[in-house]
Write a protein that holds these residues in place. Structure first.
Motif, mmCIF file in Angstrom:
data_model
loop_
_atom_site.group_PDB
_atom_site.id
_atom_site.type_symbol
_atom_site.label_atom_id
_atom_site.label_comp_id
_atom_site.label_asym_id
_atom_site.label_seq_id
_atom_site.Cartn_x
_atom_site.Cartn_y
_atom_site.Cartn_z
ATOM 1 N N ASP A 79 39.415 51.379 11.702
ATOM 2 C CA ASP A 79 40.069 50.496 10.727
ATOM 3 C C ASP A 79 41.468 50.103 11.179
ATOM 4 O O ASP A 79 41.922 48.990 10.934
ATOM 5 C CB ASP A 79 40.137 51.184 9.351
ATOM 6 C CG ASP A 79 38.771 51.303 8.704
ATOM 7 O OD1 ASP A 79 37.859 50.558 9.128
ATOM 8 O OD2 ASP A 79 38.614 52.138 7.798
ATOM 9 N N THR A 80 42.153 51.042 11.861
ATOM 10 C CA THR A 80 43.525 50.781 12.311
ATOM 11 C C THR A 80 43.555 49.804 13.484
ATOM 12 O O THR A 80 44.320 48.838 13.481
ATOM 13 C CB THR A 80 44.210 52.100 12.721
ATOM 14 O OG1 THR A 80 44.213 52.975 11.596
ATOM 15 C CG2 THR A 80 45.635 51.858 13.184
ATOM 16 N N TYR A 81 42.717 50.083 14.498
ATOM 17 C CA TYR A 81 42.798 49.303 15.735
ATOM 18 C C TYR A 81 41.811 48.134 15.802
ATOM 19 O O TYR A 81 42.012 47.204 16.579
ATOM 20 C CB TYR A 81 42.597 50.224 16.941
ATOM 21 C CG TYR A 81 43.728 51.220 17.079
ATOM 22 C CD1 TYR A 81 44.968 50.832 17.564
ATOM 23 C CD2 TYR A 81 43.557 52.546 16.686
ATOM 24 C CE1 TYR A 81 46.011 51.740 17.665
ATOM 25 C CE2 TYR A 81 44.595 53.460 16.794
ATOM 26 C CZ TYR A 81 45.816 53.050 17.279
ATOM 27 O OH TYR A 81 46.853 53.943 17.379
ATOM 28 N N ASN A 84 36.496 56.709 11.690
ATOM 29 C CA ASN A 84 36.494 55.454 10.933
ATOM 30 C C ASN A 84 37.905 54.956 10.667
ATOM 31 O O ASN A 84 38.165 53.745 10.692
ATOM 32 C CB ASN A 84 35.733 55.624 9.619
ATOM 33 C CG ASN A 84 34.239 55.677 9.832
ATOM 34 O OD1 ASN A 84 33.723 55.135 10.812
ATOM 35 N ND2 ASN A 84 33.533 56.334 8.936
ATOM 36 N N ALA A 85 38.844 55.881 10.427
ATOM 37 C CA ALA A 85 40.240 55.494 10.203
ATOM 38 C C ALA A 85 40.819 54.846 11.459
ATOM 39 O O ALA A 85 41.564 53.856 11.368
ATOM 40 C CB ALA A 85 41.070 56.715 9.790
ATOM 41 N N LEU A 86 40.468 55.390 12.633
ATOM 42 C CA LEU A 86 40.933 54.795 13.893
ATOM 43 C C LEU A 86 40.344 53.387 14.076
ATOM 44 O O LEU A 86 41.051 52.471 14.493
ATOM 45 C CB LEU A 86 40.535 55.674 15.078
ATOM 46 C CG LEU A 86 41.394 56.919 15.330
ATOM 47 C CD1 LEU A 86 40.787 57.749 16.450
ATOM 48 C CD2 LEU A 86 42.816 56.514 15.682
ATOM 49 N N PRO A 140 40.361 46.272 12.788
ATOM 50 C CA PRO A 140 40.155 46.096 11.344
ATOM 51 C C PRO A 140 39.109 45.053 10.965
ATOM 52 O O PRO A 140 38.554 45.109 9.876
ATOM 53 C CB PRO A 140 41.541 45.681 10.845
ATOM 54 C CG PRO A 140 42.219 45.087 12.020
ATOM 55 C CD PRO A 140 41.691 45.822 13.215
ATOM 56 N N GLU A 156 37.931 60.525 10.322
ATOM 57 C CA GLU A 156 39.045 60.260 11.243
ATOM 58 C C GLU A 156 38.681 59.137 12.218
ATOM 59 O O GLU A 156 39.509 58.272 12.520
ATOM 60 C CB GLU A 156 39.397 61.536 12.023
ATOM 61 C CG GLU A 156 40.022 62.624 11.151
ATOM 62 C CD GLU A 156 40.104 63.959 11.879
ATOM 63 O OE1 GLU A 156 41.055 64.725 11.586
ATOM 64 O OE2 GLU A 156 39.239 64.237 12.736
#
Length: 198
Positions: A12-14, A8-10, A16, A6
């Motif tokens: 990647d989102t904010y 890492n996903a944040l 990248p 989770e």
């Protein structure tokens, strides 16, 4: 609390275009913040370590390792005979002072605290005539509060060699076997290493 996926996903989102080094820095910083916020285990208040910058601000207080400090003096290589004798005498005094600190830990008192503080300044603030030694002593004086933290907290160790040796063992095992193959293997290895060095 976020899982690693989770988090890492944040990122990647904010963020990248974040490189691997910056990603690692964010992971470490988040881990440090989590350590200070967690309530399941006592938060580590003091870290005994060398003077490496990555240890700054991890804990409320830092006590510096005397063995690491002594290594700075062992690296000095005087060529003049009188400087060699001066360094040898200083190293004898340095380790005598270290032994006095060890004795203090067994029976601390305000009188001994005052005496050891005074001896510290005498040892490191007295010019020797050997420029490199005096410069090294000046750098030690800048760390006096961290080196003498044991006078306020005699329960603390004077060095972090057990932790250093534990980390070295982990690195040696990693070099021999390359790495664990599964998450369960990593957790098992970490558990056993914790048992060995606790």
């Amino acid at each position: 609390m976020l899982s690693e996926a989770e988090f890492n996903a944040l990122l990647d989102t904010y963020l990248p275009k974040l490189g691997s080094r910056a990603t690692d820095w964010h992971h470490r910083s988040s881990s440090d913040c989590n350590n200070h916020q967690q309530t399941d285990w006592p938060v580590v208040q003091t870290l005994v370590c060398d003077d490496a910058p990555q240890f700054k601000f991890l804990t409320d207080s830092i006590a510096l390792c005397w063995v690491h400090e002594g290594r700075h003096y062992k690296k000095l290589t005087p060529y003049v005979a009188c400087h060699q004798k001066t360094l040898d005498k200083f190293l004898d005094d340095f380790w005598d002072y270290y032994r006095d600190l060890l004795a203090y830990k067994d029976s601390p008192s305000q009188q001994r605290t005052d005496k050891l503080r005074s001896e510290f300044w005498k040892l490191f603030d007295t010019p020797s005539g050997y420029q490199q030694l005096d410069e090294r002593k000046r750098l030690t004086l800048l760390k006096s509060s961290e080196l003498l933290y044991v006078l306020e907290h005699p329960e603390l160790p004077l060095h972090n060699n057990p932790a250093e040796l534990a980390a070295r063992t982990m690195v040696q095992r990693r070099h021999i076997s390359y790495a664990t193959q599964t998450l369960e293997g990593t957790q098992t290895r970490d558990t056993f290493m914790s048992l060995v060095y606790s």
